[in-house]
Write a protein that holds these residues in place. Structure first.
Motif, PDB file in Angstrom:
ATOM      1  N   THR A  96       0.860  -1.244   0.002  1.00 20.14           N
ATOM      2  CA  THR A  96       0.176  -0.087   0.141  1.00 20.14           C
ATOM      3  C   THR A  96       0.876   1.199  -0.123  1.00 20.14           C
ATOM      4  O   THR A  96       1.961   1.240   0.724  1.00 20.14           O
ATOM      5  N   PHE A  97       0.638   2.183  -0.708  1.00 21.89           N
ATOM      6  CA  PHE A  97       1.355   3.493  -0.901  1.00 21.89           C
ATOM      7  C   PHE A  97       0.373   4.779  -0.463  1.00 21.89           C
ATOM      8  O   PHE A  97      -0.687   4.667  -1.152  1.00 21.89           O
ATOM      9  N   VAL A  98       0.664   5.453   0.194  1.00 19.73           N
ATOM     10  CA  VAL A  98      -0.281   6.551   0.698  1.00 19.73           C
ATOM     11  C   VAL A  98       0.278   7.823   0.000  1.00 19.73           C
ATOM     12  O   VAL A  98       1.343   8.136   0.023  1.00 19.73           O
ATOM     13  N   GLY A  99      -0.824   8.256  -0.657  1.00 16.75           N
ATOM     14  CA  GLY A  99      -0.742   9.651  -1.269  1.00 16.75           C
ATOM     15  C   GLY A  99      -0.729  10.975  -0.355  1.00 16.75           C
ATOM     16  O   GLY A  99       0.307  11.669  -0.158  1.00 16.75           O
ATOM     17  N   PRO A 100      -1.926  11.066   0.130  1.00 20.60           N
ATOM     18  CA  PRO A 100      -2.157  12.392   0.939  1.00 20.60           C
ATOM     19  C   PRO A 100      -1.932  12.513   2.455  1.00 20.60           C
ATOM     20  O   PRO A 100      -1.413  11.369   2.903  1.00 20.60           O
TER      21      PRO A 100
ATOM     22  N   ILE B 177       3.149  -1.296   3.918  1.00 20.10           N
ATOM     23  CA  ILE B 177       2.887   0.084   3.720  1.00 20.10           C
ATOM     24  C   ILE B 177       3.739   1.090   3.798  1.00 20.10           C
ATOM     25  O   ILE B 177       4.701   1.061   4.627  1.00 20.10           O
ATOM     26  N   ILE B 178       3.717   1.956   2.543  1.00 20.82           N
ATOM     27  CA  ILE B 178       4.617   3.199   2.680  1.00 20.82           C
ATOM     28  C   ILE B 178       4.381   4.405   2.956  1.00 20.82           C
ATOM     29  O   ILE B 178       3.243   5.020   2.619  1.00 20.82           O
ATOM     30  N   GLY B 179       5.165   4.902   4.173  1.00 15.64           N
ATOM     31  CA  GLY B 179       4.713   6.306   4.524  1.00 15.64           C
ATOM     32  C   GLY B 179       5.125   6.566   6.389  1.00 15.64           C
ATOM     33  O   GLY B 179       5.706   5.214   6.664  1.00 15.64           O
TER      34      GLY B 179
END
Ligand code: GLY
Length: 431
Positions: free
Chosen positions: A64-68, A87-89
């Motif tokens: 999962t890659f989080v934009g905002p 997950i990235i963030g």
């Protein structure tokens, strides 16, 4: 591999598009996306981070890659990690670097990183007193998240007092204005600088020029961003070295060793480059915990290395092995916004002020396939026709061997788009 992208704007469309290009990715899903993103990926109508983690577990999402910034600040990374999901963030606590402008500035100063002179206030009276006495123009910043609009750039004491009033007393940005960071307005050249980091190693990306003000010539209110281009003309190896040693490295090391925060994911430094004698000093105006919008739209199309490989290295803590490869050609992004238009009850001033939605969009099918179109605020009606649904509506991203060429192409393609109230800046990439 199955990838889930969190977000629904132009940046998030660019992230989904980048993963869709990876030969390692079989399916890209976006929560919750928009009608334009649905052309690139499967959009799923998930609202809360709890719904997202349940979905990722149920659907066996690999990455999962989080934009905002909002889900990051709400702790989406902590939640996914507690369920064993990749997950990235950064974590919720590390996300304070963006979700509190005041705390971030204090940390940066304690770490010896260049920041403009500043002071923090939680009451309007002393804040007003301060802007009267400092004797230089200031920027008044709401402490919390305000969709990129919370920094009011002031030229006079009256403007600064008005900014304090609007942010702290009128609460135009809601609770984000409970505190303010008032800082000396610096004059120089702005640069958006991005890095990948696993908390120990930091790998710089290419940089971009963002255009935050609404009107040509950098006039008007601050927005989330009206256009961008990359590469940045000032950024050479020497300046990258300066930014890494004076800002990025002491920051990642400092938040880890002094504040106990392992910062993993994307680091976005909003810098003002100021010439001081023979050197260029990279002052930090803001830290963001994610890719920029519209910077991602010009940076990601230049990334030739598989983003999945980079994400895996971040997660495994072996980022030092990664050397991303970038296409040297220019990319230029031009944002079409919902601008001034007359409605039934009078005029809408247009983004970033109140704007009208629901205008039919024409011309998308005529855009040259050599350009990219990323959607921020679009929908479709029952007959499949495109409609505006947001302030920033869509962007066109062109490529060129020179900035001038990329600029000419993007502006030529934008002429093909029309909708009631369409507004875009005419000076993106005009050096
Ligand atoms: N373009 C500015 C931002 O993404 O915050």
């Amino acid at each position: 591999m199955k990838v889930l992208v969190i977000g629904s704007g132009g940046r998030d469309h660019a992230i989904a598009w980048t993963f869709a290009r990876s030969p390692r990715v079989k399916q890209v899903l976006v929560a919750h996306g928009n009608a334009g993103i649905a052309q690139t990926a499967g959009c799923v109508p998930l609202k809360t981070i709890e719904e997202m983690v349940d979905f990722a577990e149920r659907e066996r999402v690999d990455l999962t890659f989080v934009g905002p910034e909002k889900p990051l600040s709400s702790g989406i990374v902590d939640l996914f990690q507690s369920r064993g999901l990749n997950i990235i963030g950064p974590s919720r606590q590390a996300s304070r670097l963006e979700s509190s402008k005041c705390d971030a500035k204090v940390m940066l100063r304690e770490l010896g990183i260049p920041v403009p002179e500043f002071a923090v206030f939680s009451e309007a009276g002393p804040a007003r007193q301060y802007v009267r006495q400092v004797g230089y123009p200031v920027v008044v910043k709401a402490d919390g998240l305000a969709a990129g609009k919370g920094s009011l750039v002031c030229s006079t004491v009256e403007e600064a007092e008005q900014a304090v009033h609007e942010i702290m007393e009128q609460r135009v940005f809601g609770d984000a204005g409970a505190r303010v960071d008032i800082e000396k307005r610096l004059f120089g050249r702005e640069l958006s600088f991005f890095c990948f980091t696993d908390g120990y190693s930091i790998v710089p990306m290419v940089a971009a020029q963002d255009y935050k003000r609404a009107r040509d010539g950098d006039e008007g209110k601050n927005t989330g961003g009206m256009g961008s281009y990359s590469p940045h003309p000032w950024l050479d190896d020497g300046l990258v070295g300066t930014i890494m040693t004076r800002v990025a490295e002491p920051l990642i090391r400092g938040v880890r060793d002094r504040y106990g925060l392992l910062y993993r994911g994307i680091l976005y430094l909003g810098l003002m480059l100021v010439e001081e004698g023979a050197e260029i000093v990279p002052y930090v105006l803001e830290i963001n915990i994610r890719l920029g919008d519209p910077e991602a739209q010009v940076i990601l199309p230049r990334l030739e290395t598989d983003l999945v490989d980079i994400c895996e290295a971040v997660l495994a803590g072996r980022l030092q092995e990664v050397r991303p490869v970038w296409d040297p050609r220019y990319r230029l992004c031009l944002i079409a916004t919902s601008g001034p238009v007359k409605g039934k009850k009078g005029w809408y001033k247009g983004y970033p002020d109140r704007y009208r939605i629901g205008a039919p969009i024409e011309g998308l099918e005529r855009i040259d396939p050599g350009c990219l179109v990323f959607h921020s605020g679009t929908g479709r009606d029952g007959d499949g026709r495109w409609l505006t649904t947001g302030g920033r509506v869509l962007c066109i991203v062109s490529a060129g061997d020179t900035l001038a060429e990329a600029r000419e192409i993007a502006y030529g393609e934008m002429e093909k788009i029309s909708f009631d109230g369409l507004y875009y800046r005419r000076d993106i990439g005009k050096e």
